[in-house]
Design a protein around this motif. Structure first.
Motif, PDB file in Angstrom:
ATOM      1  N   LEU A 125      -3.518  -9.300 -13.115  1.00  0.00           N
ATOM      2  CA  LEU A 125      -3.488 -10.142 -11.919  1.00  0.00           C
ATOM      3  C   LEU A 125      -2.057 -10.305 -11.402  1.00  0.00           C
ATOM      4  O   LEU A 125      -1.815 -10.266 -10.197  1.00  0.00           O
ATOM      5  CB  LEU A 125      -4.089 -11.513 -12.227  1.00  0.00           C
ATOM      6  N   LEU A 126      -1.111 -10.474 -12.320  1.00  0.00           N
ATOM      7  CA  LEU A 126       0.286 -10.616 -11.921  1.00  0.00           C
ATOM      8  C   LEU A 126       0.811  -9.330 -11.288  1.00  0.00           C
ATOM      9  O   LEU A 126       1.584  -9.369 -10.322  1.00  0.00           O
ATOM     10  CB  LEU A 126       1.143 -11.002 -13.131  1.00  0.00           C
ATOM     11  N   ALA A 127       0.392  -8.184 -11.822  1.00  0.00           N
ATOM     12  CA  ALA A 127       0.813  -6.902 -11.255  1.00  0.00           C
ATOM     13  C   ALA A 127       0.266  -6.727  -9.838  1.00  0.00           C
ATOM     14  O   ALA A 127       0.975  -6.275  -8.932  1.00  0.00           O
ATOM     15  CB  ALA A 127       0.352  -5.757 -12.150  1.00  0.00           C
ATOM     16  N   LYS A 128      -1.002  -7.090  -9.647  1.00  0.00           N
ATOM     17  CA  LYS A 128      -1.595  -6.996  -8.312  1.00  0.00           C
ATOM     18  C   LYS A 128      -0.906  -7.961  -7.340  1.00  0.00           C
ATOM     19  O   LYS A 128      -0.699  -7.634  -6.165  1.00  0.00           O
ATOM     20  CB  LYS A 128      -3.090  -7.303  -8.382  1.00  0.00           C
ATOM     21  N   THR A 129      -0.544  -9.151  -7.828  1.00  0.00           N
ATOM     22  CA  THR A 129       0.158 -10.114  -6.992  1.00  0.00           C
ATOM     23  C   THR A 129       1.505  -9.566  -6.557  1.00  0.00           C
ATOM     24  O   THR A 129       1.912  -9.695  -5.391  1.00  0.00           O
ATOM     25  CB  THR A 129       0.353 -11.441  -7.753  1.00  0.00           C
ATOM     26  N   ALA A 130       2.233  -8.943  -7.493  1.00  0.00           N
ATOM     27  CA  ALA A 130       3.534  -8.361  -7.165  1.00  0.00           C
ATOM     28  C   ALA A 130       3.397  -7.240  -6.135  1.00  0.00           C
ATOM     29  O   ALA A 130       4.228  -7.121  -5.222  1.00  0.00           O
ATOM     30  CB  ALA A 130       4.201  -7.841  -8.441  1.00  0.00           C
ATOM     31  N   ALA A 131       2.357  -6.417  -6.267  1.00  0.00           N
ATOM     32  CA  ALA A 131       2.148  -5.324  -5.319  1.00  0.00           C
ATOM     33  C   ALA A 131       1.857  -5.859  -3.917  1.00  0.00           C
ATOM     34  O   ALA A 131       2.398  -5.364  -2.915  1.00  0.00           O
ATOM     35  CB  ALA A 131       1.003  -4.435  -5.793  1.00  0.00           C
ATOM     36  N   ALA A 132       0.995  -6.887  -3.844  1.00  0.00           N
ATOM     37  CA  ALA A 132       0.692  -7.491  -2.546  1.00  0.00           C
ATOM     38  C   ALA A 132       1.933  -8.125  -1.933  1.00  0.00           C
ATOM     39  O   ALA A 132       2.166  -8.032  -0.726  1.00  0.00           O
ATOM     40  CB  ALA A 132      -0.414  -8.525  -2.699  1.00  0.00           C
ATOM     41  N   ALA A 133       2.765  -8.750  -2.769  1.00  0.00           N
ATOM     42  CA  ALA A 133       4.000  -9.359  -2.283  1.00  0.00           C
ATOM     43  C   ALA A 133       4.958  -8.312  -1.737  1.00  0.00           C
ATOM     44  O   ALA A 133       5.634  -8.536  -0.724  1.00  0.00           O
ATOM     45  CB  ALA A 133       4.669 -10.149  -3.410  1.00  0.00           C
ATOM     46  N   ALA A 134       5.024  -7.148  -2.393  1.00  0.00           N
ATOM     47  CA  ALA A 134       5.900  -6.076  -1.919  1.00  0.00           C
ATOM     48  C   ALA A 134       5.449  -5.574  -0.548  1.00  0.00           C
ATOM     49  O   ALA A 134       6.281  -5.318   0.333  1.00  0.00           O
ATOM     50  CB  ALA A 134       5.910  -4.928  -2.929  1.00  0.00           C
ATOM     51  N   VAL A 135       4.142  -5.449  -0.364  1.00  0.00           N
ATOM     52  CA  VAL A 135       3.618  -5.020   0.942  1.00  0.00           C
ATOM     53  C   VAL A 135       3.981  -6.039   2.011  1.00  0.00           C
ATOM     54  O   VAL A 135       4.401  -5.689   3.127  1.00  0.00           O
ATOM     55  CB  VAL A 135       2.094  -4.824   0.870  1.00  0.00           C
ATOM     56  N   ILE A 136       3.854  -7.331   1.692  1.00  0.00           N
ATOM     57  CA  ILE A 136       4.166  -8.390   2.652  1.00  0.00           C
ATOM     58  C   ILE A 136       5.645  -8.373   3.017  1.00  0.00           C
ATOM     59  O   ILE A 136       6.020  -8.552   4.179  1.00  0.00           O
ATOM     60  CB  ILE A 136       3.757  -9.762   2.077  1.00  0.00           C
ATOM     61  N   LEU A 137       6.520  -8.120   2.038  1.00  0.00           N
ATOM     62  CA  LEU A 137       7.956  -8.107   2.302  1.00  0.00           C
ATOM     63  C   LEU A 137       8.324  -6.975   3.254  1.00  0.00           C
ATOM     64  O   LEU A 137       9.029  -7.185   4.250  1.00  0.00           O
ATOM     65  CB  LEU A 137       8.723  -7.965   0.994  1.00  0.00           C
ATOM     66  N   VAL A 138       7.845  -5.765   2.969  1.00  0.00           N
ATOM     67  CA  VAL A 138       8.176  -4.612   3.810  1.00  0.00           C
ATOM     68  C   VAL A 138       7.551  -4.748   5.200  1.00  0.00           C
ATOM     69  O   VAL A 138       8.219  -4.559   6.222  1.00  0.00           O
ATOM     70  CB  VAL A 138       7.718  -3.306   3.134  1.00  0.00           C
ATOM     71  N   ALA A 139       6.254  -5.087   5.236  1.00  0.00           N
ATOM     72  CA  ALA A 139       5.584  -5.225   6.524  1.00  0.00           C
ATOM     73  C   ALA A 139       6.134  -6.415   7.308  1.00  0.00           C
ATOM     74  O   ALA A 139       6.215  -6.369   8.543  1.00  0.00           O
ATOM     75  CB  ALA A 139       4.079  -5.382   6.322  1.00  0.00           C
ATOM     76  N   GLY A 140       6.524  -7.474   6.600  1.00  0.00           N
ATOM     77  CA  GLY A 140       7.099  -8.633   7.273  1.00  0.00           C
ATOM     78  C   GLY A 140       8.426  -8.307   7.935  1.00  0.00           C
ATOM     79  O   GLY A 140       8.735  -8.801   9.026  1.00  0.00           O
ATOM     80  N   TYR A 141       9.224  -7.460   7.285  1.00  0.00           N
ATOM     81  CA  TYR A 141      10.477  -7.014   7.896  1.00  0.00           C
ATOM     82  C   TYR A 141      10.195  -6.235   9.186  1.00  0.00           C
ATOM     83  O   TYR A 141      10.820  -6.461  10.224  1.00  0.00           O
ATOM     84  CB  TYR A 141      11.242  -6.143   6.909  1.00  0.00           C
ATOM     85  N   ALA A 142       9.228  -5.324   9.112  1.00  0.00           N
ATOM     86  CA  ALA A 142       8.864  -4.544  10.304  1.00  0.00           C
ATOM     87  C   ALA A 142       8.322  -5.445  11.413  1.00  0.00           C
ATOM     88  O   ALA A 142       8.612  -5.240  12.599  1.00  0.00           O
ATOM     89  CB  ALA A 142       7.833  -3.480   9.934  1.00  0.00           C
ATOM     90  N   LEU A 143       7.563  -6.470  11.020  1.00  0.00           N
ATOM     91  CA  LEU A 143       7.027  -7.414  12.001  1.00  0.00           C
ATOM     92  C   LEU A 143       8.148  -8.136  12.737  1.00  0.00           C
ATOM     93  O   LEU A 143       8.147  -8.222  13.968  1.00  0.00           O
ATOM     94  CB  LEU A 143       6.151  -8.442  11.290  1.00  0.00           C
TER      95      LEU A 143
END
Length: 346
Positions: free
Chosen positions: A195-213
């Motif tokens: 669960l922690l690994a999946k949370t980290a992966a989702a957070a990484a997507v949010i960070l990169v996509a949030g920068y692009a946003l």
């Protein structure tokens, strides 16, 4: 995509980047709410604390990306207005997500003293922001004293809220809705490390996509000719709040109302603390001194919206109009009025 280059892209390209990044943030945010709920079940974390710690911190990653880039490229007003805009818009998103319940008001599904403490402390921190901008700042050791003080106040409020649930000397009359207790007692099949690994992966997507946003949104804003204050507050503020909208909706549909409120208020603590980051990245002096009446009204608007929900939590009535509680409707009306006032101050 550097901040300075976004406006040089064609309008259609900025719009396409914005749309794709928004979709990624929405998908990752929805999964993040599920992972946080499962981690809370696994570890026994209280819902409000799980929302404040896990969702509140992780969904602030787009704001982190925007603050770093905007301040570094000499636009601290855009960075801070993004933070204050997110603080107000996040509360409005509670009202939007409230419609997912339909037959029950959002605040009627929460009976926890810790959530009241969260709301009260969030109002206090936003009041300090307005006071800081009104009085001005003084530089010390490379940063503004007010910026450092706001960071300490936000972290302190975060810590106090997290500890309050276990030591509150009183409880609200009436228990949590039975469906929420049953849902919280559901056994989670996946292991905690997974669960922690999946949370980290989702957070990484949010960070990169949030920068692009944030960067494509800034490009769109420049191409439309809107002011930096209004752009940071509304357009960039909404763009970087997309993770909150997806996680809020998912949490409320899972009947995790306390987690939803904890996420919003926890995110606002994180956002205000990021003013210090903006100060560290900006080389033109204390960032507070770059702000004015627009930012004061922005902070007070976030305070007012939070206060409306605090009243709803205290009233604890299950009255619904237009598929939302009366407090959620009041939040939407007040926000529209506040946005109109900000438009005149841009």
């Amino acid at each position: 995509m550097p901040l300075a280059d976004a406006a040089s892209y064609p309008l259609w390209l900025n719009a396409a980047i914005f749309a794709v990044a928004a979709g990624l943030v929405w998908l990752a945010g929805t999964r993040l709410a599920r992972y946080a709920a499962a981690i809370g079940d696994k570890t026994g974390l209280e819902q409000a604390f799980a929302g404040m710690l896990l969702l509140g911190c992780l969904t602030s990653l787009p704001e982190v990306a925007n603050v770093l880039t905007a301040s570094h490229f000499g636009n601290p007003a855009l960075a801070v207005n993004n933070l204050l805009g997110s603080a107000a818009i996040n509360v409005v998103l509670l009202a939007v997500a409230d419609t997912a319940i339909g037959r029950q008001a959002l605040t009627a599904g929460v009976a926890r003293s810790s959530t009241l403490m969260l709301a009260a402390l969030c109002m206090l921190v936003l009041a300090l922001v307005a006071l800081a901008v009104t009085s001005g700042d003084i530089a010390f050791a490379g940063v503004g004293l007010w910026s450092a003080g706001l960071c300490v106040a936000s972290v302190g409020a975060f810590w106090l809220s997290a500890a309050y649930g276990g030591r509150a000397p009183w409880v609200l009359r009436g228990a949590e809705p039975p469906v929420e207790r049953q849902r919280g007692a559901r056994k989670v099949q996946e292991s905690l490390p997974r669960l922690l690994a999946k949370t980290a992966a989702a957070a990484a997507v949010i960070l990169v996509a949030g920068y692009a946003l944030s960067q494509s949104g800034d490009g769109l804003a420049r191409q439309t000719g809107l002011g930096a204050g209004l752009v940071g507050f509304l357009l960039i503020g909404f763009a970087t709040s997309l993770p909150e909208l997806s996680t809020l909706t998912a949490a409320i549909r899972m009947r995790r109302n306390a987690m939803a409120l904890g996420e919003v208020l926890g995110t606002n603590f994180v956002n205000i603390s990021l003013i210090l980051v903006a100060d560290l990245m900006f080389t033109g002096g204390p960032v507070i001194n770059e702000l004015g009446a627009f930012e004061i009204v922005s902070a007070l608007l976030g305070l007012l919206l939070t206060g409306i929900y605090l009243i709803g939590l205290l009233e604890h009535r299950d009255r619904v109009v237009l598929r939302m509680g009366y407090d959620s409707l009041a939040v939407m009306v007040v926000f529209v009025g506040g946005a109109a006032l900000l438009f005149t101050l841009r």
